[in-house]
Design an enzyme around this catalytic site. Structure first.
Site, PDB file in Angstrom:
ATOM      1  N   LYS A 195    -149.447 -64.845 -16.919  1.00  0.00           N
ATOM      2  CA  LYS A 195    -148.865 -63.507 -16.778  1.00  0.00           C
ATOM      3  C   LYS A 195    -147.519 -63.597 -16.068  1.00  0.00           C
ATOM      4  O   LYS A 195    -146.535 -63.018 -16.489  1.00  0.00           O
ATOM      5  CB  LYS A 195    -149.852 -62.635 -16.001  1.00  0.00           C
ATOM      6  CG  LYS A 195    -149.444 -61.208 -15.859  1.00  0.00           C
ATOM      7  CD  LYS A 195    -150.547 -60.423 -15.159  1.00  0.00           C
ATOM      8  CE  LYS A 195    -150.039 -59.049 -14.759  1.00  0.00           C
ATOM      9  NZ  LYS A 195    -151.042 -58.311 -13.992  1.00  0.00           N
ATOM     10  N   GLU A 201    -149.709 -74.668 -11.319  1.00  0.00           N
ATOM     11  CA  GLU A 201    -150.530 -75.531 -12.172  1.00  0.00           C
ATOM     12  C   GLU A 201    -150.110 -75.410 -13.634  1.00  0.00           C
ATOM     13  O   GLU A 201    -149.941 -76.420 -14.341  1.00  0.00           O
ATOM     14  CB  GLU A 201    -152.022 -75.137 -12.055  1.00  0.00           C
ATOM     15  CG  GLU A 201    -152.642 -75.356 -10.697  1.00  0.00           C
ATOM     16  CD  GLU A 201    -152.464 -74.180  -9.744  1.00  0.00           C
ATOM     17  OE1 GLU A 201    -151.555 -73.341  -9.964  1.00  0.00           O
ATOM     18  OE2 GLU A 201    -153.228 -74.119  -8.767  1.00  0.00           O
ATOM     19  N   GLY A 256    -155.048 -60.184 -14.269  1.00  0.00           N
ATOM     20  CA  GLY A 256    -155.356 -61.490 -14.855  1.00  0.00           C
ATOM     21  C   GLY A 256    -156.832 -61.659 -15.161  1.00  0.00           C
ATOM     22  O   GLY A 256    -157.216 -62.097 -16.256  1.00  0.00           O
ATOM     23  N   ARG A 257    -157.693 -61.295 -14.214  1.00  0.00           N
ATOM     24  CA  ARG A 257    -159.127 -61.538 -14.409  1.00  0.00           C
ATOM     25  C   ARG A 257    -159.776 -60.526 -15.356  1.00  0.00           C
ATOM     26  O   ARG A 257    -160.971 -60.591 -15.610  1.00  0.00           O
ATOM     27  CB  ARG A 257    -159.848 -61.570 -13.054  1.00  0.00           C
ATOM     28  CG  ARG A 257    -159.598 -60.376 -12.166  1.00  0.00           C
ATOM     29  CD  ARG A 257    -160.096 -60.639 -10.747  1.00  0.00           C
ATOM     30  NE  ARG A 257    -159.771 -59.559  -9.815  1.00  0.00           N
ATOM     31  CZ  ARG A 257    -158.640 -59.478  -9.147  1.00  0.00           C
ATOM     32  NH1 ARG A 257    -157.689 -60.372  -9.320  1.00  0.00           N
ATOM     33  NH2 ARG A 257    -158.435 -58.480  -8.291  1.00  0.00           N
ATOM     34  N   GLU A 342    -162.561 -62.417  -6.434  1.00  0.00           N
ATOM     35  CA  GLU A 342    -161.129 -62.123  -6.281  1.00  0.00           C
ATOM     36  C   GLU A 342    -160.923 -60.611  -6.172  1.00  0.00           C
ATOM     37  O   GLU A 342    -159.949 -60.140  -5.590  1.00  0.00           O
ATOM     38  CB  GLU A 342    -160.324 -62.705  -7.457  1.00  0.00           C
ATOM     39  CG  GLU A 342    -158.848 -62.861  -7.160  1.00  0.00           C
ATOM     40  CD  GLU A 342    -158.089 -63.681  -8.188  1.00  0.00           C
ATOM     41  OE1 GLU A 342    -157.554 -64.753  -7.841  1.00  0.00           O
ATOM     42  OE2 GLU A 342    -158.018 -63.252  -9.357  1.00  0.00           O
ATOM     43  N   HIS A 372    -184.210 -77.369 -11.102  1.00  0.00           N
ATOM     44  CA  HIS A 372    -184.464 -78.721 -10.593  1.00  0.00           C
ATOM     45  C   HIS A 372    -183.430 -79.107  -9.546  1.00  0.00           C
ATOM     46  O   HIS A 372    -183.189 -80.276  -9.291  1.00  0.00           O
ATOM     47  CB  HIS A 372    -184.493 -79.708 -11.757  1.00  0.00           C
ATOM     48  CG  HIS A 372    -185.530 -79.312 -12.756  1.00  0.00           C
ATOM     49  ND1 HIS A 372    -186.849 -79.689 -12.653  1.00  0.00           N
ATOM     50  CD2 HIS A 372    -185.463 -78.477 -13.833  1.00  0.00           C
ATOM     51  CE1 HIS A 372    -187.543 -79.146 -13.637  1.00  0.00           C
ATOM     52  NE2 HIS A 372    -186.732 -78.395 -14.359  1.00  0.00           N
ATOM     53  N   LYS A 500    -150.366 -70.525  -1.859  1.00  0.00           N
ATOM     54  CA  LYS A 500    -149.323 -70.850  -2.846  1.00  0.00           C
ATOM     55  C   LYS A 500    -147.986 -71.042  -2.132  1.00  0.00           C
ATOM     56  O   LYS A 500    -147.246 -71.982  -2.414  1.00  0.00           O
ATOM     57  CB  LYS A 500    -149.172 -69.701  -3.856  1.00  0.00           C
ATOM     58  CG  LYS A 500    -150.311 -69.554  -4.834  1.00  0.00           C
ATOM     59  CD  LYS A 500    -149.938 -68.468  -5.854  1.00  0.00           C
ATOM     60  CE  LYS A 500    -151.135 -68.002  -6.651  1.00  0.00           C
ATOM     61  NZ  LYS A 500    -150.827 -66.864  -7.518  1.00  0.00           N
TER      62      LYS A 500
HETATM   63  O1  F6P Z   1    -154.194 -67.543  -8.045  1.00  0.00           O
HETATM   64  C1  F6P Z   1    -154.757 -66.375  -8.483  1.00  0.00           C
HETATM   65  C2  F6P Z   1    -154.051 -65.795  -9.672  1.00  0.00           C
HETATM   66  O2  F6P Z   1    -152.979 -65.037  -9.252  1.00  0.00           O
HETATM   67  C3  F6P Z   1    -155.031 -64.981 -10.488  1.00  0.00           C
HETATM   68  O3  F6P Z   1    -155.183 -63.700 -10.063  1.00  0.00           O
HETATM   69  C4  F6P Z   1    -154.503 -65.142 -11.856  1.00  0.00           C
HETATM   70  O4  F6P Z   1    -155.490 -64.858 -12.797  1.00  0.00           O
HETATM   71  C5  F6P Z   1    -154.079 -66.587 -11.847  1.00  0.00           C
HETATM   72  O5  F6P Z   1    -153.577 -66.795 -10.563  1.00  0.00           O
HETATM   73  C6  F6P Z   1    -153.083 -66.998 -12.905  1.00  0.00           C
HETATM   74  O6  F6P Z   1    -151.905 -66.274 -12.844  1.00  0.00           O
HETATM   75  P1  F6P Z   1    -150.866 -66.313 -14.022  1.00  0.00           P
HETATM   76  O7  F6P Z   1    -151.513 -65.740 -15.242  1.00  0.00           O
HETATM   77  O8  F6P Z   1    -149.708 -65.471 -13.561  1.00  0.00           O
HETATM   78  O9  F6P Z   1    -150.464 -67.746 -14.254  1.00  0.00           O
END
Ligand code: F6P
Length: 536
Positions: A195, A201, A256-257, A342, A372, A500
């Site tokens: 987004k 990452e 995002g979620r 979250e 188990h 972050k």
């Molecule tokens: O680190 C949490 C977060 O901000 C989430 O809320 C989000 O889903 C994820 O990182 C990824 O964010 P983006 O879609 O901006 O890469």
């Protein structure tokens, strides 16, 4: 003066002798009464420490918190996320309407997705060596990963032939390197889903993917055949080198979620086809209608929220287990962790006032594997951990025998949690096996199981796109309802920002072998230990 619903709930918890066995003995119809149906999902909530009075009081509290108005505010696009001054219109992603501007954007986006899916699946998307794309690698993290990953796994039985879909999330280079070992550069398409288009990452993995393509002989001018993006930050995606027509939209009114229903779900649509993706949306839409129209006492997401609210606020419950008895739902607990934790892991309420108890820890794994492993603690540990068991009525393979075994394990776990085993029963059992009375008495202390542990059992009619869509939307609305009851904004996530921010200077420190005097001593020591120069 009449006690408030909260005072009443406190009183009920303290003064009622809560015994699940007794609740069933007192009302032979309990199993039928404490049962809800909707959208192909049934909820058996009879094995909970709840009576009519507790339910009525939870309803009174929901009305005091203006839950009916809050539900309307969600669907009509009011600012339900005040700290970011935004609505949360994930329901518009599956509304199948074009009445609002947002819905119009959604239908255009779905058309764009359909074209991409058709082009890829009909082998009309050539890579730089003119061979058609056969492999899709989705790069994203958090909300841009967990939902599509979970759904693709859950619906692997309707996966289209001839296309492989992989997911890469972790900044650990092993994730992308291991994934790409099985991929051919000439036939691989990357979806960079972010987004913000700035997530550490995702950007690291996207850069690695770009380099991998270039090193395999793909010209810079041909990269558009292998990289598309889903983002709300078009400029950043274009600066990265992705062509404008290869960028699908995301919007600030989708969290995002809550985004698997949007173009973030493109890997789902590629994996299972657009018709199945539309059924997933239809399942979500059916649950939206259920949530918006059903009276609270018949409303599955509201009932689930009441139950969690009751235990977390008045029973000091700190965690809940999600146990899907379906191998293909094995990624559901991880997906729900982000959705729930979250959203509800906050320390202040919507007005900024400190709160003592907010969201609880969600965890779990697929049954029967967990039996188990950690079920021991559920049965005999000292913590109370309510469980959501999720069962699927129709067999998921032609192996009916193993499906019946699976269901019998699921039902027997909730039965054991409810009834436990008394010391007297344990003694008798041991004696019937020829153990002496004295030894049986000693051993029975370890074998007795208290029982009286609550659980819900959710039954999905079938594990297909429609019912999965309904299940996911059900949990989304449960979280929203809990947000209203706890007075929490479930749509922001400021807590993840600090880590972050701090990682940038630490990365520099590690690369240069330097520490900052303002860092705490442990951080300085760790950076010294792990700095690059110590690895060379
Ligand atoms: O680190 C949490 C977060 O901000 C989430 O809320 C989000 O889903 C994820 O990182 C990824 O964010 P983006 O879609 O901006 O890469």
């Amino acid at each position: 003066m009449k006690p408030s619903p909260i005072e009443r709930l406190k009183f009920l918890k303290k003064n009622w002798r809560w015994s699940l066995r007794r609740l069933f003995e007192e009302d032979p119809k309990r199993a039928d009464k404490f049962w809800l149906d909707g959208c192909g999902i049934s909820l058996d909530f009879s094995k909970n420490h709840l009576n009519r009075e507790a339910l009525q009081t939870l309803e009174a509290y929901s009305n005091e918190r203006q839950l009916p108005e809050a539900i309307e505010r969600l669907f009509t696009g009011d600012i339900v996320n005040p700290s970011e001054n935004r609505p949360a219109l994930h329901t518009a992603l599956r509304s199948n309407s074009q009445a609002s501007d947002q819905e119009l954007h959604v239908s255009q986006c779905l058309a764009q997705m359909a074209t991409i899916v058709e082009t890829i699946t009909h082998k009309r998307w050539p890579g730089f060596q003119s061979e058609p794309i056969r492999t899709v690698v989705h790069i994203g993290i958090g909300g841009s990963d967990l939902g599509p990953r979970m759904v693709c796994h859950a619906l692997s039985n309707v996966q289209q032939d001839g296309i492989e879909v992989h997911f890469v999330a972790n900044v650990d280079g092993a994730d992308i390197e291991d994934t790409l070992k099985t991929c051919e550069p000439g036939t691989t398409l990357f979806i960079v889903a972010s987004k913000s288009f700035s997530t550490l990452e995702t950007m690291a993995n996207a850069n690695y993917a770009k380099q991998w393509l270039l090193e395999a002989g793909c010209e810079a001018g041909e990269l558009h055949r292998h990289m598309i993006a889903v983002s709300a930050n078009i400029d950043a995606a274009m600066n990265f080198g992705i062509k404008r027509e290869n960028i699908l939209p995301m919007w600030d009114w989708v969290g995002g979620r809550y985004s698997l229903w949007s173009a973030i779900g493109l890997p789902i649509a590629i994996a299972i086809g657009m018709d199945h993706f539309n059924k997933l949306l239809a399942g979500g839409r059916a649950m939206d209608e259920h949530f918006r129209s059903q009276p609270f006492s018949q409303n599955i997401p509201v009932m689930l929220a009441w139950i969690t609210y009751w235990y977390s606020q008045f029973w000091d419950v700190k965690s809940q287990a999600i146990l899907p008895y379906a191998q293909r739902l094995s990624k559901l607990p991880a997906y729900l962790q982000q959705l729930d934790m979250e959203s509800l892991g906050k320390s202040v309420n919507i007005q900024g006032k400190a709160i003592k108890k907010s969201g609880i820890v969600l965890w779990g794994t697929e049954g029967t594997n967990g039996q188990h492993s950690f079920h021991q603690l559920l049965h005999q540990g000292t913590q109370l951990v309510p469980v959501d068991f999720i069962a699927v009525k129709e067999p998921m393979t032609s192996n009916l025998h193993q499906h019946q075994l699976l269901l019998s394990c699921c039902i027997s776990q909730s039965q054991a949690l409810l009834n436990g085993k008394t010391e007297a029963d344990a003694i008798n059992e041991l004696k019937s096996q020829g153990v002496s009375t004295e030894k049986a008495r000693k051993l029975a202390k370890h074998k007795a199981i208290a029982g009286n542990k609550p659980s819900n059992t959710l039954i999905m009619r079938r594990l297909d796109p429609l019912h999965l869509g309904a299940l996911i939307a059900m949990y989304e609305h449960k979280v929203y309802t809990l947000g209203v009851m706890l007075e929490i904004n479930p749509f922001d996530q400021w807590g993840v920002e600090l880590g972050k921010q701090l990682s940038g200077p630490i990365f520099e420190g590690l690369s240069q072998g330097k520490t900052q005097a303002t860092w705490d001593l442990s951080t300085q020591r760790l950076v010294r230990e792990l700095s690059k120069k110590n690895h060379c």
